[in-house]
Scaffold this motif. Structure first.
Motif, PDB file in Angstrom:
ATOM      1  N   GLU A 455     -31.526  26.661 -52.822  1.00 15.46           N
ATOM      2  CA  GLU A 455     -30.743  25.377 -52.072  1.00 15.46           C
ATOM      3  C   GLU A 455     -29.771  25.310 -53.077  1.00 15.46           C
ATOM      4  N   VAL A 456     -29.860  25.432 -54.511  1.00 11.56           N
ATOM      5  CA  VAL A 456     -28.836  25.085 -55.441  1.00 11.56           C
ATOM      6  C   VAL A 456     -27.693  26.143 -55.214  1.00 11.56           C
ATOM      7  N   ASP A 457     -28.289  27.402 -55.333  1.00 12.57           N
ATOM      8  CA  ASP A 457     -27.234  28.523 -55.287  1.00 12.57           C
ATOM      9  C   ASP A 457     -28.032  29.663 -54.886  1.00 12.57           C
ATOM     10  N   PRO A 458     -27.322  30.719 -54.000  1.00 10.59           N
ATOM     11  CA  PRO A 458     -28.148  31.977 -53.799  1.00 10.59           C
ATOM     12  C   PRO A 458     -28.885  32.571 -54.920  1.00 10.59           C
ATOM     13  N   GLY A 459     -28.043  32.544 -56.153  1.00 12.32           N
ATOM     14  CA  GLY A 459     -28.501  33.098 -57.466  1.00 12.32           C
ATOM     15  C   GLY A 459     -29.315  32.289 -58.451  1.00 12.32           C
ATOM     16  N   GLU A 460     -29.861  31.195 -57.771  1.00 12.67           N
ATOM     17  CA  GLU A 460     -30.899  30.666 -58.591  1.00 12.67           C
ATOM     18  C   GLU A 460     -32.106  30.112 -57.769  1.00 12.67           C
ATOM     19  N   ARG A 461     -33.275  30.171 -58.492  1.00 12.04           N
ATOM     20  CA  ARG A 461     -34.349  29.628 -57.707  1.00 12.04           C
ATOM     21  C   ARG A 461     -34.944  28.686 -58.501  1.00 12.04           C
ATOM     22  N   HIS A 462     -35.367  27.646 -57.612  1.00 10.42           N
ATOM     23  CA  HIS A 462     -36.063  26.387 -58.441  1.00 10.42           C
ATOM     24  C   HIS A 462     -37.122  25.900 -57.657  1.00 10.42           C
ATOM     25  N   PHE A 463     -38.012  25.130 -58.416  1.00 10.90           N
ATOM     26  CA  PHE A 463     -39.421  24.637 -57.615  1.00 10.90           C
ATOM     27  C   PHE A 463     -39.464  23.110 -57.364  1.00 10.90           C
ATOM     28  N   ASP A 536     -22.583  37.590 -70.028  1.00 12.64           N
ATOM     29  CA  ASP A 536     -23.093  36.923 -68.828  1.00 12.64           C
ATOM     30  C   ASP A 536     -22.209  37.210 -67.794  1.00 12.64           C
ATOM     31  N   PRO A 537     -22.431  38.279 -66.898  1.00 12.23           N
ATOM     32  CA  PRO A 537     -21.352  38.227 -65.830  1.00 12.23           C
ATOM     33  C   PRO A 537     -20.994  37.372 -65.037  1.00 12.23           C
ATOM     34  N   GLU A 538     -19.746  37.192 -64.610  1.00  8.42           N
ATOM     35  CA  GLU A 538     -19.237  36.296 -63.620  1.00  8.42           C
ATOM     36  C   GLU A 538     -19.459  36.588 -62.215  1.00  8.42           C
ATOM     37  N   ILE A 539     -19.973  35.653 -61.676  1.00  5.19           N
ATOM     38  CA  ILE A 539     -20.155  35.679 -60.212  1.00  5.19           C
ATOM     39  C   ILE A 539     -19.162  35.247 -59.454  1.00  5.19           C
ATOM     40  N   ILE A 540     -18.366  36.341 -58.527  1.00  6.12           N
ATOM     41  CA  ILE A 540     -17.213  36.138 -57.847  1.00  6.12           C
ATOM     42  C   ILE A 540     -17.580  36.412 -56.322  1.00  6.12           C
ATOM     43  N   HIS A 541     -16.718  35.936 -55.749  1.00  2.00           N
ATOM     44  CA  HIS A 541     -16.941  36.421 -54.091  1.00  2.00           C
ATOM     45  C   HIS A 541     -15.420  36.891 -53.899  1.00  2.00           C
ATOM     46  N   PHE A 542     -15.239  37.923 -52.865  1.00  5.24           N
ATOM     47  CA  PHE A 542     -14.069  38.487 -52.372  1.00  5.24           C
ATOM     48  C   PHE A 542     -14.411  38.619 -50.768  1.00  5.24           C
ATOM     49  N   LEU A 576     -32.500  44.004 -51.272  1.00  5.54           N
ATOM     50  CA  LEU A 576     -32.695  43.405 -52.529  1.00  5.54           C
ATOM     51  C   LEU A 576     -31.564  42.746 -53.122  1.00  5.54           C
ATOM     52  N   GLN A 577     -31.667  41.794 -53.867  1.00  8.20           N
ATOM     53  CA  GLN A 577     -30.594  40.837 -54.482  1.00  8.20           C
ATOM     54  C   GLN A 577     -30.431  41.343 -55.803  1.00  8.20           C
ATOM     55  N   ASN A 578     -29.231  41.561 -56.374  1.00 11.43           N
ATOM     56  CA  ASN A 578     -28.856  41.604 -57.877  1.00 11.43           C
ATOM     57  C   ASN A 578     -27.758  41.012 -58.252  1.00 11.43           C
ATOM     58  N   VAL A 579     -27.079  40.119 -57.465  1.00 10.53           N
ATOM     59  CA  VAL A 579     -25.961  39.133 -57.909  1.00 10.53           C
ATOM     60  C   VAL A 579     -26.677  37.831 -58.055  1.00 10.53           C
ATOM     61  N   ASP A 605     -20.534  44.838 -59.547  1.00 10.72           N
ATOM     62  CA  ASP A 605     -21.744  44.794 -58.809  1.00 10.72           C
ATOM     63  C   ASP A 605     -22.084  44.074 -57.846  1.00 10.72           C
ATOM     64  N   ILE A 606     -22.141  44.581 -56.484  1.00 11.86           N
ATOM     65  CA  ILE A 606     -21.987  43.939 -55.285  1.00 11.86           C
ATOM     66  C   ILE A 606     -23.548  43.616 -54.545  1.00 11.86           C
ATOM     67  N   ASP A 607     -23.633  42.489 -54.116  1.00 13.04           N
ATOM     68  CA  ASP A 607     -24.627  42.304 -52.970  1.00 13.04           C
ATOM     69  C   ASP A 607     -24.144  42.562 -51.594  1.00 13.04           C
ATOM     70  N   TYR A 608     -23.960  43.826 -51.241  1.00 10.00           N
ATOM     71  CA  TYR A 608     -23.472  44.358 -49.945  1.00 10.00           C
ATOM     72  C   TYR A 608     -24.200  43.693 -48.792  1.00 10.00           C
ATOM     73  N   ARG A 609     -23.913  43.885 -47.677  1.00  8.56           N
ATOM     74  CA  ARG A 609     -24.353  43.609 -46.477  1.00  8.56           C
ATOM     75  C   ARG A 609     -25.769  44.458 -46.283  1.00  8.56           C
ATOM     76  N   ALA A 610     -26.794  43.882 -46.089  1.00  5.53           N
ATOM     77  CA  ALA A 610     -28.331  44.177 -46.044  1.00  5.53           C
ATOM     78  C   ALA A 610     -28.990  43.518 -47.295  1.00  5.53           C
ATOM     79  N   SER A 611     -28.323  42.985 -48.211  1.00  5.74           N
ATOM     80  CA  SER A 611     -28.961  42.756 -49.617  1.00  5.74           C
ATOM     81  C   SER A 611     -29.659  41.225 -49.168  1.00  5.74           C
ATOM     82  N   ALA A 612     -30.783  41.081 -50.039  1.00  3.83           N
ATOM     83  CA  ALA A 612     -31.604  39.727 -49.826  1.00  3.83           C
ATOM     84  C   ALA A 612     -30.961  38.670 -50.220  1.00  3.83           C
TER      85      ALA A 612
END
Length: 792
Positions: A455-463, A536-542, A576-579, A605-612
Motif C-alpha cells: 500500500e505504501v509503495d510498490p517498492g515497499e512491503r509492510h506488515f 542507493d539507486p533512484e526510482i524513476i518513472h518514464f 518478477l519485481q526488481n525496481v 533497470d526497468i520493471d517492464y510490462r509483465a513484471s510483478a
C-alpha cells in the motif's frame, strides 16, 4: 619493443586506469558471496516466544547452520547443536483449535502429543508403518492419520485405532476369498536361530505383539466393503473434521515425452543424459476428487460438469476464422476439498487447463455436486499474489464461523482479500486500492487479520493488522524497504528480516504495536563490503508509448566520469519485481551496475510490462506477444535516457539473463537502431521449446495459437541483427536448454552473420553457481560494452 613487455605494460596501465575509476572489478565482485558477509534467513520462534532461531553462517562454513537469540539477551547469538536442532523438528504437525495441543510424527513413525503450555510430550501411538498427515478432528479426542493409502483414527482416551477407509489399489477379485493365510510353519534353521539368538527372538516376539495389538484395536478387519482403485494411486487423503467423509485425489498423468540434456562433464567421464521437462503444448495432468462416505460405505466423485462457462472458448479463436473450434468441457485441475472446522461444509477450487477460469465451489458432500460461489475469468490467464497455481489453492479457507470463506482475487485489477457468505452468496472485499496483498492469516484470537501489503509503495512491503470482517488497516512496521515478518506465537513480538536497496538482510525485533521501533539483532556485512559506498539507486518513472508510466531504477555516474554510454538491464523470470527498495536477489548484477556507473555508464533497470507488483494489467501486458510491450518499454527507457540523462543514442547496450536474455535477443533483432550491443544470457530463443506451465499461460499452445509463438520467438527475427551480440549459456541447463542457443547459432551461421559470439559453460545449470563462471561471463559482458560503446 618486445611484444610480451608491451602487453604487460598495457595490462598494468589498464589495471591502474581501472582502479583510478573504481575500486571494483569483475573479479572482485563475482567471488564467492561469502566475501560480502553473512546474512540471516528463515527465522522461527520457539513455542514459548522467548527465542528466535534462524539460519546463519558467521564462521564461513560450506552451509548455513541454525543459530538462536534468546530475548533476555538479544545482542548475543549462539549456534544450536545438532541434538537441539533435532528437538526443534515437528514433522507434519497439527494443532487443536485453541492451539493448546500439538500432534506430530516423531522418530520411527511414532505419534507424539505435545502440551504447548508445559512442553510435555507423550507418545500416543507406536505404529508399524509410515504415518502421514496426523490431524485433530472436531472431536479433539480423536486423531486422523494416513498409512498405507488408508485413513485411520486414533482415540486418545482409549488408545484404540480404527481403520475408517478400505482402499485397495488392486482390482476387485472375481470371487470372494479369505485374506487370512495359514501361517507357514517354521523350519529347523529358523527355529534354531530364534533359540540361539536372544535379540533376534525378542524382536520377533515384539513384532507378533504389535500385530496382535493392531488386530485387537481394529474392529473392522473383516469389513466387507473395499474400494478398489484398479491400479490408480489415491493422493491427498484426508478425513473431514466430523469423521463422516474421506476424500482423495486422482492425478491422471499423461505420457508426455521428456527432453534430454547431455552432461559432457559428468563425474563418470562419460557423456550422460539428464532428464528434463517436456516442451510446451503437451497433454495436461488432470485431476479428479473422490468422496468416501464412511457411513454408507460408498465412493463417488465430485461432479464438475455444472460449472458455469465450462465450454467457453477464448477470445483469441477469432484470429483463426478457418479453424473449426469444438465446444466441449475443458480439462480441469482441482484443489481441495477445504473443510470447515466443524466438517459440515467443504469447498474446492477448479482451474481450467487453459488457466482462463478459476471457480470456487461448495461441495455437497453427500452427492458430490457443486454450487459455484465465485468465478474469476481472465482472457489472458489467472494469476497474481495469493491466487495459487495449477494444483495450489493459494489463499483459500474458512472463517471461524464455518459460514464465510476467504480468498484472494484480481477482480478489481489488483490482488485483494475477499470474504464470501456461503449461505447468501454475498461477497465482500476486505481490502481495496491500487496495491496488492500478500500472505494473510488470522490471529490467534480469531478476531483479526495479519497481512503484508504494498500500500505504501510498490517498492515497499509492510506488515499490517486488520479486523476480521474488514476495516482500518494498522501499519505495524515502519522501516523503508522490505519487512518480512514472522509473528511470535504469543503475537507480542515481530521477528523481521529487513533489507534496503543497498543494505543486505538483517534480523530485527519489534513489539507488535503501531509505532514501535525495531531493534537490529544481527550485523553481518564484512568490513570489506562496507568499505565501498554502494549506491542507493533512484526510482524513476518514464512514459511509455502507450501512455503507461514505467518504473525503473537508475544508476548515475559521477558527472566528471560520465562517458555518454548507457546499459539497460532486463531482469529475468518475466513475472518478477526488481525496481524496489530492498536488497535484490540480483545482488551480483547490482554490484556490476555500481561498477559500470563508476566507469561512467548510466545504468537503467526497468520493471517492464509483465513484471510483478503492479496489478493484473501490468502482469498480463505481454499476453500473446512476448517481445511486444515488454520490449517497447526497453526502447522507451532508452529514449528517456537520451532525452533526460545526456546519453548518446548510438551508445546504448542491453543485457539480461533467462527472460532478460530473450528480451536482449529481441532488442538486437527487431530494434537494431536503438541498441548497439547486447549480452543474452541463458536466453529463450524459441518459446515452442520452453515448458508448458509458464509458456502456455502467456502464448496458449503452439498447436492452437501459432501466431503468438511466431511473433514472440527471437529465432524468427535473427536476420535483423546489426549490432554486437554475446550469447552465454550453461550446457547442463535443464530449464532453458542449451539446445536453444545451439539452434539460434545455426540460424545465425546460415544467415551469414559475423558480429556475434558464444560463451559456453560446461558445468553450469540455469542459475550459475561457480564464481569462476560468473567472473568469466561478466568479464566478457564488460569487454563487449567497453569495446563497442566506448572504445570503438
Amino acid at each position: 619493443m618486445n611484444r610480451k613487455i608491451f602487453t604487460l605494460a598495457a595490462l598494468i596501465w589498464l589495471s591502474f586506469s581501472g582502479f583510478a575509476q573504481s575500486q571494483l572489478s569483475v573479479e572482485y565482485i563475482m567471488r564467492d558471496p561469502k566475501w560480502m558477509g553473512f546474512f540471516p534467513s528463515r527465522p522461527q520462534w520457539s513455542d514459548d516466544s522467548k527465542s528466535i532461531y534462524f539460519q546463519y553462517n558467521p564462521e564461513g562454513n560450506p552451509a548455513d547452520s541454525t543459530y538462536v537469540i534468546h530475548l533476555q539477551n538479544p545482542k548475543s547469538y549462539t549456534e544450536v547443536s545438532w541434538r537441539e536442532e533435532n528437538k526443534l523438528e515437528r514433522n507434519q504437525a497439527d494443532f487443536n483449535n485453541d492451539k493448546t495441543l500439538r500432534i506430530f510424527v516423531g522418530p520411527n513413525d511414532k505419534l507424539i502429543l505435545e502440551t504447548m503450555k508445559t512442553g510435555e510430550q507423550r507418545e500416543v501411538l507406536n505404529w508399524y508403518t509410515r504415518i502421514n498427515n496426523p490431524t485433530f478432528l472436531a472431536d479433539e479426542n480423536k486423531i486422523a492419520f494416513v498409512a498405507e493409502q488408508n485413513i485411520f483414527v486414533l482415540n486418545l482416551e482409549s488408545g484404540a485405532v480404527n481403520r475408517v477407509t478400505h482402499i485397495s489399489n488392486g482390482t476387485k477379485p472375481s470371487e470372494s476369498r479369505s485374506d487370512k493365510m495359514d501361517e507357514k510353519p517354521k523350519g529347523f534353521v529358523e527355529r534354531e536361530n530364534l533359540e540361539l539368538l536372544q535379540v533376534v527372538r525378542e524382536r520377533e516376539e515384539n513384532a507378533e505383539l504389535r500385530k496382535e495389538y493392531r488386530d485387537a484395536t481394529r474392529d473392522d478387519v473383516e469389513k466387507e466393503f473395499v474400494y478398489y482403485t484398479d491400479g490408480k494411486n489415491p493422493a491427498n487423503l484426508q478425513l473431514s473434521p466430523s469423521g463422516r467423509f474421506a476424500t482423495f485425489t486422482y492425478y491422471n498423468s499423461s505420457s508426455n515425452k521428456n527432453t534430454k540434456v547431455p552432461d559432457y562433464v559428468a563425474a563418470s567421464g562419460y557423456t550422460e543424459e539428464l532428464n528434463a521437462r517436456p516442451k510446451v503444448g503437451t497433454e495436461p495432468t488432470t485431476s479428479e476428487i473422490g468422496i468416501y462416505d464412511i457411513h454408507s460405505d460408498s465412493v463417488y466423485f465430485i461432479n464438475t460438469s455444472t460449472l458455469p462457462g465450462l465450454q467457453d472458448l477464448p477470445d483469441y479463436v477469432t484470429d483463426y476464422p478457418d479453424k473449426e473450434w469444438k465446444k466441449e468441457d475443458r480439462k480441469l485441475s482441482l484443489f481441495g476439498p477445504v473443510f470447515s472446522s466443524d466438517g459440515s461444509k467443504a469447498i474446492i477450487q477448479a482451474r481450467s487447463f487453459d488457466n482462463k477460469d478459476r471457480w470456487i465451489a461448495e461441495v455437497d458432500l453427500e452427492t458430490g455436486e457443486l454450487k459455484t460461489l465465485d468465478r474469476q475469468r481472465d482472457e489472458a490467464w489467472i494469476g497474481g499474489p495469493g491466487i495459487g497455481w495449477t494444483f495450489s489453492g493459494g489463499t483459500l479457507s474458512w472463517l471461524p464461523d464455518n459460514k464465510h470463506i476467504y480468498f484472494q482475487s484480481e477482480e478489481t485489477g489488483y490482488s485483494h482479500l475477499y470474504v464470501l457468505d456461503t449461505e447468501t452468496g454475498k461477497k465482500k472485499a476486505l481490502t481495496s486500492g491500487n496495491f496488492e496483498i500478500f500472505d494473510p492469516f488470522i490471529s490467534k484470537d480469531q478476531k483479526s487479520w495479519y497481512l503484508t501489503t504494498s500500500e505504501v509503495d510498490p517498492g515497499e512491503r509492510h506488515f499490517y493488522k486488520m479486523p476480521l470482517m474488514g476495516g482500518k488497516m494498522e501499519k505495524l512496521t515502519s522501516m523503508t524497504g522490505n519487512n518480512d515478518v514472522t509473528l511470535s506465537p504469543d503475537e507480542k513480538q515481530l521477528a523481521i528480516i529487513y533489507s534496503y536497496s543497498n543494505k543486505p538482510a538483517e534480523l530485527y525485533l519489534q513489539e507488535n504495536k503501531v509505532g514501535a521501533k525495531a531493534e537490529q539483532l544481527t550485523s553481518g556485512q564484512s568490513n570489506e563490503f562496507k568499505s565501498y559506498d554502494w549506491r542507493d539507486p533512484e526510482i524513476i518513472h518514464f512514459k511509455a508509448q502507450d501512455g503507461a508510466m514505467v518504473p525503473a531504477r537508475i544508476y548515475e555516474p559521477d558527472p566528471a566520469k560520465k562517458n555518454g554510454a548507457a546499459v539497460i538491464f532486463v531482469h529475468g523470470a518475466g513475472y518478477l519485481q526488481n525496481v524496489h527498495k530492498w536488497w535484490s536477489s540480483y545482488f551480483r548484477e547490482y554490484m556490476f551496475h555500481n561498477l559500470l556507473a563508476d566507469l561512467g555508464y548510466t545504468v537503467l533497470d526497468i520493471d517492464y510490462r509483465a513484471s510483478a507488483g503492479y496489478g493484473r494489467d501490468w502482469r498480463t501486458g505481454i499476453y500473446r506477444h512476448m517481445g511486444g510491450k515488454d520490449l517497447s518499454d526497453q526502447v522507451d527507457g532508452a529514449k528517456h535516457l537520451i532525452s533526460n540523462y545526456g546519453v548518446d543514442a548510438d551508445r546504448i547496450g542491453i543485457y539480461g539473463g533467462s527472460y532478460g536474455g530473450f528480451i536482449t535477443l529481441m532488442a538486437l533483432f527487431t530494434e537494431p537502431d536503438v541498441f548497439k550491443s547486447g549480452a543474452g544470457l541463458r536466453s529463450v530463443t524459441d518459446w515452442a521449446h520452453y515448458n508448458h506451465g509458464y509458456t502456455a499461460n502467456i502464448l496458449n499452445t503452439p498447436e492452437e495459437d501459432p501466431i503468438s509463438y511466431r511473433r514472440s520467438s527471437p529465432i524468427y527475427f535473427a536476420e535483423g541483427l546489426k549490432g554486437n551480440l554475446l550469447m552465454a549459456h550453461g550446457m547442463v541447463d535443464v530449464n532453458v536448454h542449451f539446445q536453444d542457443v545451439v539452434r539460434l547459432s545455426q540460424r545465425l551461421i546460415e544467415l551469414g552473420k559475423e558480429n556475434w559470439e558464444m560463451a559456453i559453460y560446461p558445468v553450469e545449470d540455469h542459475g550459475f553457481v561457480e564464481p569462476s563462471s560468473w567472473t568469466d561471463e561478466y568479464k566478457r559482458i564488460l569487454k563487449l560494452f567497453n569495446s563497442t560503446l566506448i572504445n570503438e
